[in-house]
Design a protein around this motif. Sequence first.
Motif, PDB file in Angstrom:
ATOM      1  N   UNK A 194     -10.015  -5.333  -9.334  1.00  0.00           N
ATOM      2  CA  UNK A 194      -8.865  -4.283  -8.237  1.00  0.00           C
ATOM      3  C   UNK A 194      -7.571  -3.300  -8.269  1.00  0.00           C
ATOM      4  N   UNK A 195      -7.407  -2.880  -7.096  1.00  0.00           N
ATOM      5  CA  UNK A 195      -5.891  -2.235  -7.175  1.00  0.00           C
ATOM      6  C   UNK A 195      -5.098  -3.301  -7.404  1.00  0.00           C
ATOM      7  N   UNK A 196      -5.460  -4.296  -6.141  1.00  0.00           N
ATOM      8  CA  UNK A 196      -4.441  -5.064  -5.523  1.00  0.00           C
ATOM      9  C   UNK A 196      -3.826  -6.230  -6.685  1.00  0.00           C
ATOM     10  N   UNK A 197      -5.253  -6.701  -7.538  1.00  0.00           N
ATOM     11  CA  UNK A 197      -4.680  -7.236  -8.896  1.00  0.00           C
ATOM     12  C   UNK A 197      -3.814  -6.904  -9.976  1.00  0.00           C
ATOM     13  N   UNK A 198      -4.214  -5.276  -9.691  1.00  0.00           N
ATOM     14  CA  UNK A 198      -3.319  -4.529 -10.670  1.00  0.00           C
ATOM     15  C   UNK A 198      -1.523  -4.844 -10.131  1.00  0.00           C
ATOM     16  N   UNK A 199      -1.441  -5.105  -8.693  1.00  0.00           N
ATOM     17  CA  UNK A 199      -0.393  -5.077  -8.382  1.00  0.00           C
ATOM     18  C   UNK A 199      -0.068  -5.823  -8.441  1.00  0.00           C
TER      19      UNK A 199
END
Length: 415
Positions: A341-346
């Motif tokens: 997810x974008x949150x994981x990557x962020x």
Amino acid sequence: MKKEIIIIGGGIIGLCSAYYLHKEGHKVSIIDQSNLEGGASYVNAGYVCPSHIIPLAAPGAMKQGVKWMFDKSSPLYIKPRLDADFIKWSLAFNKSCTTKHVNKSIPIIRDISLLSQELYGDIRRDEGFQFQLEHKGLLMLCQTEKLLEEEIKGANLAREYGLDASEISLDELKKLEPHVAINVKGGAYYKCDSHMTPQEFMSAMKTYLKESGVAFFANEKVNDITLKNGAISAIQTDTKTYQADEFVLAAGSWSGLLSKKLNLQLLLQAGKGYCINVKEETGISIPAILCEARVAITPMHDFTRFAGTMEIAGINHNIDTFRVNTIAKAVSNYYPEISLSEQDKNNAQAGLRPVSPDGMPYIGKSKKCKNLTIATGHAMMGWSLGAATGKLVSEVISNQKKTLNLDAFDPDRTF
């Protein structure tokens, strides 16, 4: 004879050195410029891997590095720059990339890796620590015939050196990992390897050391080192001056900078690596390396870690989102059902690994400073070799018989 010892650096090498030195009855203090809660010792893949018997400096490595130099998506990214230390390191690295060096290094790396694996188990048993240490092995997953052929050769070589390694077919792989789809042709399986959750070990070890009387001085940057008659007489931080009988330099990627204050030629470059933690269930149960992408996958306690890249671009903790996205894309390419997810990557983190020119750590004393023991330069093997390095550091300072011959790790070796 019991000594007062200061360890500069509170990462995995520093903590393990403190552990074994304390066991020998020495009075130990740890000084670190950070808050002792982050860095490479916390964001690595957690592998304890006797399988990694080939040093980073191997035939073709420099050629491949130059080829990848201008590709920021490459597994190994070397940022070109006019810097004297970087140029010296690059020339030494290129000189080390020989078959002779690899053949000499293989049994040495195997032996220190197996020792470290045994010592981690001893620590957990002897102290009753609850950190994860699982012996599920390591999968080398290949999408191309070329890499598959190379990995099979690597497994055969490891087996010649007594390690439990073999080729694994796609059908066998599906039986080992039935709960996740894998897009590969096959690979190699190193049953000799283990894995851990780094944060668990670091937390347990810090608690143990503090309760045992080891002093911790966090957020203390060493600014100067005073030499007298070929020995360190004191070190100065932002707030005070420290004195001791012996000193250990285990400051990771910062060790090279500190060594200059001692007139040592300790060639080191910082190799940045990234990690992305995913708390959602992935179905992955066995650690794996995605060979073409050079991404490491580790099922840790309560999450799966995806780690990768070796970015040699100086000392900095900048997060390159392009490289983070490259790791995420590789994961989805090999595991089609997994999407980060974008949150994981962020939330991606980075750590700096100290890389020596020949891919071998520096462990031991330098002739230029009689009360300093050096323990750094482990590159991607820092976690794997942490326990063994700490044991060897203790043996050096305590004037005990060495468990392993330290000649290959000599800090004064030339390249």
